[in-house]
Design a protein around this motif. Structure first.
Motif, PDB file in Angstrom:
ATOM      1  N   ILE A  38       0.835  -1.201   0.000  1.00  0.00           N
ATOM      2  CA  ILE A  38       0.000   0.000   0.000  1.00  0.00           C
ATOM      3  C   ILE A  38       0.874   1.257   0.000  1.00  0.00           C
ATOM      4  O   ILE A  38       0.578   2.252  -0.649  1.00  0.00           O
ATOM      5  CB  ILE A  38      -0.926   0.014   1.237  1.00  0.00           C
ATOM      6  CG1 ILE A  38      -1.831  -1.210   1.265  1.00  0.00           C
ATOM      7  CG2 ILE A  38      -1.724   1.310   1.323  1.00  0.00           C
ATOM      8  CD1 ILE A  38      -2.791  -1.324   0.112  1.00  0.00           C
ATOM      9  N   ARG A  39       1.985   1.220   0.721  1.00  0.00           N
ATOM     10  CA  ARG A  39       2.835   2.391   0.925  1.00  0.00           C
ATOM     11  C   ARG A  39       3.709   2.731  -0.282  1.00  0.00           C
ATOM     12  O   ARG A  39       3.905   3.902  -0.607  1.00  0.00           O
ATOM     13  CB  ARG A  39       3.732   2.146   2.145  1.00  0.00           C
ATOM     14  CG  ARG A  39       4.536   3.354   2.569  1.00  0.00           C
ATOM     15  CD  ARG A  39       5.340   3.055   3.830  1.00  0.00           C
ATOM     16  NE  ARG A  39       6.503   2.233   3.585  1.00  0.00           N
ATOM     17  CZ  ARG A  39       7.666   2.695   3.140  1.00  0.00           C
ATOM     18  NH1 ARG A  39       7.815   3.977   2.892  1.00  0.00           N
ATOM     19  NH2 ARG A  39       8.682   1.890   2.956  1.00  0.00           N
ATOM     20  N   VAL A  40       4.229   1.739  -0.970  1.00  0.00           N
ATOM     21  CA  VAL A  40       5.216   1.979  -2.025  1.00  0.00           C
ATOM     22  C   VAL A  40       4.710   2.902  -3.138  1.00  0.00           C
ATOM     23  O   VAL A  40       5.405   3.855  -3.497  1.00  0.00           O
ATOM     24  CB  VAL A  40       5.752   0.639  -2.597  1.00  0.00           C
ATOM     25  CG1 VAL A  40       6.511   0.853  -3.881  1.00  0.00           C
ATOM     26  CG2 VAL A  40       6.630  -0.039  -1.559  1.00  0.00           C
ATOM     27  N   PRO A  41       3.524   2.707  -3.709  1.00  0.00           N
ATOM     28  CA  PRO A  41       3.091   3.624  -4.769  1.00  0.00           C
ATOM     29  C   PRO A  41       2.957   5.070  -4.314  1.00  0.00           C
ATOM     30  O   PRO A  41       3.071   5.988  -5.117  1.00  0.00           O
ATOM     31  CB  PRO A  41       1.734   3.058  -5.206  1.00  0.00           C
ATOM     32  CG  PRO A  41       1.781   1.634  -4.812  1.00  0.00           C
ATOM     33  CD  PRO A  41       2.595   1.591  -3.555  1.00  0.00           C
ATOM     34  N   VAL A  42       2.734   5.284  -3.035  1.00  0.00           N
ATOM     35  CA  VAL A  42       2.599   6.639  -2.505  1.00  0.00           C
ATOM     36  C   VAL A  42       3.956   7.350  -2.487  1.00  0.00           C
ATOM     37  O   VAL A  42       4.038   8.563  -2.574  1.00  0.00           O
ATOM     38  CB  VAL A  42       1.974   6.598  -1.092  1.00  0.00           C
ATOM     39  CG1 VAL A  42       1.911   7.976  -0.463  1.00  0.00           C
ATOM     40  CG2 VAL A  42       0.585   5.978  -1.163  1.00  0.00           C
ATOM     41  N   LEU A  43       5.046   6.571  -2.413  1.00  0.00           N
ATOM     42  CA  LEU A  43       6.380   7.159  -2.386  1.00  0.00           C
ATOM     43  C   LEU A  43       6.687   7.954  -3.650  1.00  0.00           C
ATOM     44  O   LEU A  43       7.384   8.954  -3.610  1.00  0.00           O
ATOM     45  CB  LEU A  43       7.450   6.073  -2.203  1.00  0.00           C
ATOM     46  CG  LEU A  43       7.426   5.338  -0.875  1.00  0.00           C
ATOM     47  CD1 LEU A  43       8.449   4.215  -0.885  1.00  0.00           C
ATOM     48  CD2 LEU A  43       7.673   6.296   0.284  1.00  0.00           C
ATOM     49  N   ASP A  44       6.166   7.489  -4.776  1.00  0.00           N
ATOM     50  CA  ASP A  44       6.393   8.179  -6.039  1.00  0.00           C
ATOM     51  C   ASP A  44       5.173   7.978  -6.939  1.00  0.00           C
ATOM     52  O   ASP A  44       5.185   7.157  -7.850  1.00  0.00           O
ATOM     53  CB  ASP A  44       7.655   7.655  -6.725  1.00  0.00           C
ATOM     54  CG  ASP A  44       8.038   8.487  -7.941  1.00  0.00           C
ATOM     55  OD1 ASP A  44       7.207   9.297  -8.408  1.00  0.00           O
ATOM     56  OD2 ASP A  44       9.162   8.333  -8.428  1.00  0.00           O
ATOM     57  N   PRO A  45       4.092   8.719  -6.679  1.00  0.00           N
ATOM     58  CA  PRO A  45       2.864   8.507  -7.445  1.00  0.00           C
ATOM     59  C   PRO A  45       3.015   8.787  -8.933  1.00  0.00           C
ATOM     60  O   PRO A  45       2.303   8.216  -9.742  1.00  0.00           O
ATOM     61  CB  PRO A  45       1.855   9.457  -6.798  1.00  0.00           C
ATOM     62  CG  PRO A  45       2.663  10.436  -6.035  1.00  0.00           C
ATOM     63  CD  PRO A  45       3.949   9.760  -5.677  1.00  0.00           C
ATOM     64  N   TYR A  46       3.941   9.639  -9.313  1.00  0.00           N
ATOM     65  CA  TYR A  46       4.124   9.913 -10.743  1.00  0.00           C
ATOM     66  C   TYR A  46       4.728   8.720 -11.455  1.00  0.00           C
ATOM     67  O   TYR A  46       4.346   8.376 -12.556  1.00  0.00           O
ATOM     68  CB  TYR A  46       4.981  11.170 -10.937  1.00  0.00           C
ATOM     69  CG  TYR A  46       4.283  12.404 -10.437  1.00  0.00           C
ATOM     70  CD1 TYR A  46       3.198  12.914 -11.131  1.00  0.00           C
ATOM     71  CD2 TYR A  46       4.667  13.010  -9.260  1.00  0.00           C
ATOM     72  CE1 TYR A  46       2.508  14.025 -10.675  1.00  0.00           C
ATOM     73  CE2 TYR A  46       3.985  14.129  -8.786  1.00  0.00           C
ATOM     74  CZ  TYR A  46       2.918  14.625  -9.498  1.00  0.00           C
ATOM     75  OH  TYR A  46       2.244  15.716  -9.033  1.00  0.00           O
ATOM     76  N   TYR A  47       5.689   8.065 -10.814  1.00  0.00           N
ATOM     77  CA  TYR A  47       6.314   6.891 -11.417  1.00  0.00           C
ATOM     78  C   TYR A  47       5.306   5.752 -11.539  1.00  0.00           C
ATOM     79  O   TYR A  47       5.232   5.072 -12.539  1.00  0.00           O
ATOM     80  CB  TYR A  47       7.523   6.442 -10.590  1.00  0.00           C
ATOM     81  CG  TYR A  47       8.198   5.229 -11.174  1.00  0.00           C
ATOM     82  CD1 TYR A  47       9.131   5.370 -12.193  1.00  0.00           C
ATOM     83  CD2 TYR A  47       7.890   3.957 -10.731  1.00  0.00           C
ATOM     84  CE1 TYR A  47       9.744   4.268 -12.746  1.00  0.00           C
ATOM     85  CE2 TYR A  47       8.494   2.844 -11.283  1.00  0.00           C
ATOM     86  CZ  TYR A  47       9.423   3.002 -12.285  1.00  0.00           C
ATOM     87  OH  TYR A  47      10.022   1.912 -12.848  1.00  0.00           O
ATOM     88  N   PHE A  48       4.513   5.550 -10.488  1.00  0.00           N
ATOM     89  CA  PHE A  48       3.608   4.405 -10.451  1.00  0.00           C
ATOM     90  C   PHE A  48       2.276   4.650 -11.149  1.00  0.00           C
ATOM     91  O   PHE A  48       1.480   3.738 -11.269  1.00  0.00           O
ATOM     92  CB  PHE A  48       3.372   3.969  -9.005  1.00  0.00           C
ATOM     93  CG  PHE A  48       4.572   3.302  -8.403  1.00  0.00           C
ATOM     94  CD1 PHE A  48       4.887   2.004  -8.721  1.00  0.00           C
ATOM     95  CD2 PHE A  48       5.402   3.995  -7.544  1.00  0.00           C
ATOM     96  CE1 PHE A  48       6.005   1.382  -8.188  1.00  0.00           C
ATOM     97  CE2 PHE A  48       6.526   3.387  -7.000  1.00  0.00           C
ATOM     98  CZ  PHE A  48       6.822   2.078  -7.321  1.00  0.00           C
ATOM     99  N   PHE A  49       2.033   5.870 -11.618  1.00  0.00           N
ATOM    100  CA  PHE A  49       0.766   6.160 -12.278  1.00  0.00           C
ATOM    101  C   PHE A  49       0.531   5.244 -13.477  1.00  0.00           C
ATOM    102  O   PHE A  49      -0.564   4.738 -13.680  1.00  0.00           O
ATOM    103  CB  PHE A  49       0.701   7.623 -12.731  1.00  0.00           C
ATOM    104  CG  PHE A  49      -0.543   7.929 -13.519  1.00  0.00           C
ATOM    105  CD1 PHE A  49      -1.762   8.076 -12.881  1.00  0.00           C
ATOM    106  CD2 PHE A  49      -0.504   8.052 -14.900  1.00  0.00           C
ATOM    107  CE1 PHE A  49      -2.918   8.346 -13.597  1.00  0.00           C
ATOM    108  CE2 PHE A  49      -1.652   8.311 -15.623  1.00  0.00           C
ATOM    109  CZ  PHE A  49      -2.856   8.465 -14.970  1.00  0.00           C
ATOM    110  N   LEU A  50       1.550   5.024 -14.283  1.00  0.00           N
ATOM    111  CA  LEU A  50       1.392   4.219 -15.494  1.00  0.00           C
ATOM    112  C   LEU A  50       1.543   2.726 -15.257  1.00  0.00           C
ATOM    113  O   LEU A  50       1.279   1.925 -16.143  1.00  0.00           O
ATOM    114  CB  LEU A  50       2.398   4.686 -16.559  1.00  0.00           C
ATOM    115  CG  LEU A  50       2.206   6.137 -17.011  1.00  0.00           C
ATOM    116  CD1 LEU A  50       3.316   6.537 -17.969  1.00  0.00           C
ATOM    117  CD2 LEU A  50       0.840   6.335 -17.638  1.00  0.00           C
TER     118      LEU A  50
END
Length: 134
Positions: A38-50
């Motif tokens: 749950i936490r990891v995508p919040v660290l870099d939402p721009y990277y994980f958006f796609l």
């Protein structure tokens, strides 16, 4: 994060993605893994958006004295219109099968429109005309 962003994976980005195991026998480690997922995508939402994020669960057995189809945590049959094809027809088939097997329990079909960029929102919609059973 350094592993995920490894330039060696540029041609195959998912090859450097991470998975977190949360099987029952891992106990406290499963809790930590779930929380990290749950936490990891919040660290870099721009990277994980796609990138896609998903949670997979083991299929339940449909037999035994404690099995009750109506108690499964199914809240909706979701489909998206983004991409090459709509999943509406499959959602309609699944809804009808569930309805028939449960003796008339209705679970709605919900359309999900994914955001086209980072500033947009997900849109969830219910349309009576798309339901296979009412």
């Amino acid at each position: 994060m350094a592993h995920v962003r490894n330039p060696a994976g540029a041609s195959r980005p998912n090859a450097y993605s991470c998975a977190f195991m949360v099987t029952d026998n891992l106990n406290a480690e499963a809790v930590r893994a779930f929380n990290e997922a749950i936490r990891v995508p919040v660290l870099d939402p721009y990277y994980f958006f796609l990138d896609h994020t998903e949670m997979r669960i083991k299929a339940w057995t449909d037999s035994g004295p404690t099995f009750n189809l109506e108690r499964l945590p199914i809240e909706g049959f979701f489909y998206t219109t983004n991409g090459a094809a709509s999943g509406l027809q499959n959602a309609r088939i699944d809804q009808k099968k569930y309805y028939d097997k449960t003796g008339g329990v209705f679970v709605p079909i919900i359309r999900i429109d994914f955001p086209v960029d980072r500033s947009a929102q997900f849109v969830f919609q219910y349309f009576a005309a798309e339901q296979n059973v009412l």
